[in-house]
Scaffold this active site. Structure first.
Site, PDB file in Angstrom:
ATOM      1  CG  HIS A 152      45.442  45.555  45.451  1.00  0.00           C
ATOM      2  ND1 HIS A 152      44.441  46.061  44.659  1.00  0.00           N
ATOM      3  CD2 HIS A 152      46.112  46.629  45.931  1.00  0.00           C
ATOM      4  CE1 HIS A 152      44.514  47.383  44.650  1.00  0.00           C
ATOM      5  NE2 HIS A 152      45.526  47.753  45.425  1.00  0.00           N
ATOM      6  CD  GLU A 153      48.617  46.672  48.726  1.00  0.00           C
ATOM      7  OE1 GLU A 153      49.488  47.398  48.212  1.00  0.00           O
ATOM      8  OE2 GLU A 153      47.457  47.075  48.921  1.00  0.00           O
TER       9      GLU A 153
HETATM   10 ZN    ZN Z   1      46.227  49.690  45.658  1.00  0.00          ZN
END
Ligand code: ZN
Length: 689
Positions: free
Chosen positions: A473-474
């Site tokens: 995600h990051e």
């Molecule tokens: Zn996010």
């Protein structure tokens, strides 16, 4: 407040570091006061010159000039907030408290500057005659919107009041997050007796030993970092200890002492409502959403309700199954919130014949980082190589050079992966330098900060599947910053609407879940053997397990956020009572807690960030579910044509277009919530993935 100039202040010198990254080895808390003072003064002088020039406004002498101003402030702020989040100490936190009001005042003065707004407004009115390219038009429009929403078009008295409100909100937001941090640091449950660790798998015990050591405690420790507390709730057999950890976790910011956030919340909500009224909106939610992709609170409610009903139903069915499991094991109690994760883990093992402890040895941090880089290579041709010549803020931080398929540099990427007491909870991406072409060919420097439990005693760090998802995600956010290819900083990288910004990050999570990626990178940390095929199959099949719970805890937080900010005249609200009533209106299952209770809901109170906008993750999920389907439809999860279109229209485009238009450019149409319901396993007609 300005102390005499100190020549050793790194912010007053050219940075002779590799790629001009901040010289973190030489930056100290004491440098920031003077650096901020000079940065404010420089920026003020630049703004005054732009506003007061006698020439009639042009794009170049007004908008481009604004884009080029405030560069020192940007450098100081980027380094400062990176450190405050990732590696703070008492001195930095003191500067943060001190700097929050003048910083808010500084920006409010600029964004409500009458002379400046008159120039921007004149340009906006003449926009069609100015021969601007599409990007310039968008940048002009964004400036106009920013100024209008900041109150630049208001009468003087209203403007003054608005500025007062903004400064107060900034100070309150800082106090809010410092209170949460203080509560997190104050708690550590030390376990010295082996019986207290019943159920806790070996890999977790190792991490808990490390946490204890770091806090000078004997034995093992549970802390309130998300991964420490939630893993303990998932595995620990001792019900009394689970309750203790759960209560501490959900009480952050709600302990009635000097770190209590309830009064801060009441004041913030009241001030936000007043701010919205001053700007001509009925309430803060309407003000906030007017500049989002969703546009109206009604559109958001519509989505949340569409998802809430089937999610709640699923959660209630799961609750019955969990309660049956309690009885079956001879437990004579009603399932409580601190039991859910523990029994869900048991149910997962039974239903999917799969448990986290079996998966974790195959998910080493290093391999998962490689996996995230691998997907970026297959999709966007990126080459990533580790560097050791770059100064960082902590010895655990890793630095990578990112190159394009032709070998040219794209940018620099920092990964700060481990939990430590000096770091705020959660995971986030931030930028030390945004990509742009206005002040030269400026390459981005982006950072991912995570809170994974570091493997102790030389053992590799093992991730849960959820941790690995966070990593992807990051890194998806990081790619949004790295792949940015625009001219103007205002719309660079992640400078997009809050309900669009999670699209690149959440979309990227999909590649972690692909068998092709897991086969290659999910390898046993001792034997390097790939994850057995049947385990891999079960892991992927388990994707929809407990989605009722996950969706309910999230949507509950999003609904309470929206309700709270839809109050036209909040008065002195009691956050706890408000929360209780809002949840009872939607018949929240008692065994599930909000993902973030109001007293520690940093997304919506540490700044404006996600205020009335926590729904954004789900809004973006509608987009990401639908967007990934484009690859599935192409029959190749790395389909080059689809990937190229994705890069161009989404990852490289920043805020160069209206978000709905950008999405249509990628997909040819707008999405519906159906793909999301399918993804979460709530749709009756499941589509094969
Ligand atoms: Zn996010």
């Amino acid at each position: 407040m300005t102390a005499p100039d100190r020549s050793d202040n790194p912010f007053f010198r050219t940075w002779e570091t590799p790629d001009g990254v901040p010289p973190f080895d030489r930056i100290r808390a004491e440098h920031f006061r003077n650096a901020y003072a000079r940065a404010f003064a420089e920026h003020d002088a630049e703004i005054a010159a732009i506003a007061a020039q006698p020439e009639p406004p042009t794009f170049a002498n007004t908008i481009a000039a604004l884009e080029l101003s405030g560069r020192l402030l940007e450098r100081v702020g980027a380094a400062f907030y990176l450190l405050v989040g990732a590696h703070s100490d008492a001195a930095l936190l003191e500067v943060e408290r001190e700097i929050a009001p003048p910083l808010a005042r500084h920006w409010n003065r600029i964004n409500t500057n009458e002379d400046l707004f008159r120039r921007i407004d004149a340009l906006m009115r003449a926009a069609d005659r100015l021969e601007l390219d599409a990007e310039q038009k968008r940048v002009l429009e964004r400036y106009h919107t920013t100024f209008r929403r900041a109150g630049a078009a208001l009468a003087p008295a209203a403007r003054t009041r608005l500025i007062e409100i903004m400064e107060r909100l900034a100070a309150l937001g800082t106090a809010f997050s410092q209170n949460v941090l203080a509560d997190e640091q104050a708690f550590a449950l030390a376990l010295t007796d082996d019986a207290e660790l019943a159920g806790v798998p070996t890999f977790m015990r190792e991490a808990m030993k490390g946490e204890a050591r770091e806090r000078g405690l004997a034995g093992h420790a549970v802390t309130l970092s998300r991964s420490s507390a939630l893993s303990f709730l998932q595995f620990a057999a001792r019900r009394d200890l689970r309750e203790k950890v759960f209560r501490a976790f959900v009480s952050r910011g709600d302990n009635n002492g000097s770190t209590d956030n309830k009064a801060i919340i009441a004041e913030m909500v009241e001030l936000r409502a007043e701010r919205a009224r001053l700007l001509g909106y009925a309430d803060f939610a309407q003000y906030r959403l007017d500049d989002a992709m969703a546009k109206t609170p009604a559109a958001v409610r519509d989505l949340l309700q569409t998802v809430w009903a089937p999610a709640r139903e699923r959660a209630l069915a799961d609750r019955e199954a969990l309660q049956a499991l309690v009885q079956e094991e001879g437990g004579n109690f009603a399932l409580a919130p601190w039991d859910w994760r523990y029994y869900a883990e048991k149910l997962r093992q039974r239903r999917c014949d799969f448990d986290e402890a079996a998966i974790k040895p195959y998910l080493t941090l290093d391999r998962m980082i490689e996996a995230a880089f691998f997907a970026a290579e297959r999709l966007f041709g990126l080459q990533v190589e580790e560097r050791t010549d770059v100064p960082t803020w902590h010895p655990d931080v890793r630095v990578f050079e990112v190159r394009g398929s032709d070998g040219s540099q794209i940018g620099v990427f920092f990964g700060d992966y481990f939990a430590r007491p000096s770091k705020r909870g959660g995971a986030w991406m931030t930028s030390l330098r945004d990509q742009e072409k206005l002040a030269g060919d400026i390459r981005p420097v982006v950072v991912n900060v995570c809170n994974f439990n570091k493997g102790s005693g030389g053992e590799p760090t093992l991730l849960s599947f959820e941790d690995a998802r966070t990593l992807f995600h990051e890194f998806g956010h990081a790619l949004h910053g790295l792949l940015s290819a625009v001219t103007y900083p205002k719309i660079s990288g992640t400078n997009v609407a809050a309900d669009f910004v999670e699209l690149p990050s959440q979309l990227y999570e999909h590649w972690l879940e692909q068998p092709d990626v897991l086969r290659r990178f999910a390898r046993h940390y001792k034997t390097d053997a790939p994850m057995p095929e049947d385990l891999l199959r079960r892991l992927i099949a388990a994707r929809n397990f407990d989605q009722g719970f996950a969706t309910v805890e999230y949507v509950a937080s999003a609904m309470v956020d929206l309700d709270l900010h839809a109050l036209a005249a909040p008065g002195a609200i009691d956050a706890t009572a408000f929360e209780r009533e809002a949840l009872s209106r939607v018949a929240m299952p008692e065994e599930i807690a909000m993902r973030h209770r109001l007293p520690h809901f940093g997304h919506i109170f540490s700044s404006d960030g996600y205020a009335a906008a926590y729904y954004s993750y789900m809004w973006s999920e509608v987009l990401d579910a639908d967007a990934f389907a484009a690859f599935e439809e192409a029959g190749d999860i790395f389909d080059p044509a689809t990937a190229e279109r994705l890069r161009k229209t989404i990852y490289a485009a920043g805020g160069a277009r209206d978000p709905a238009e950008a999405y249509k450019a990628f997909r040819g149409r707008l999405p519906s919530a159906q793909a999301l319901l399918r993804k979460r396993g709530f749709a009756e007609t499941a589509v094969a993935h």
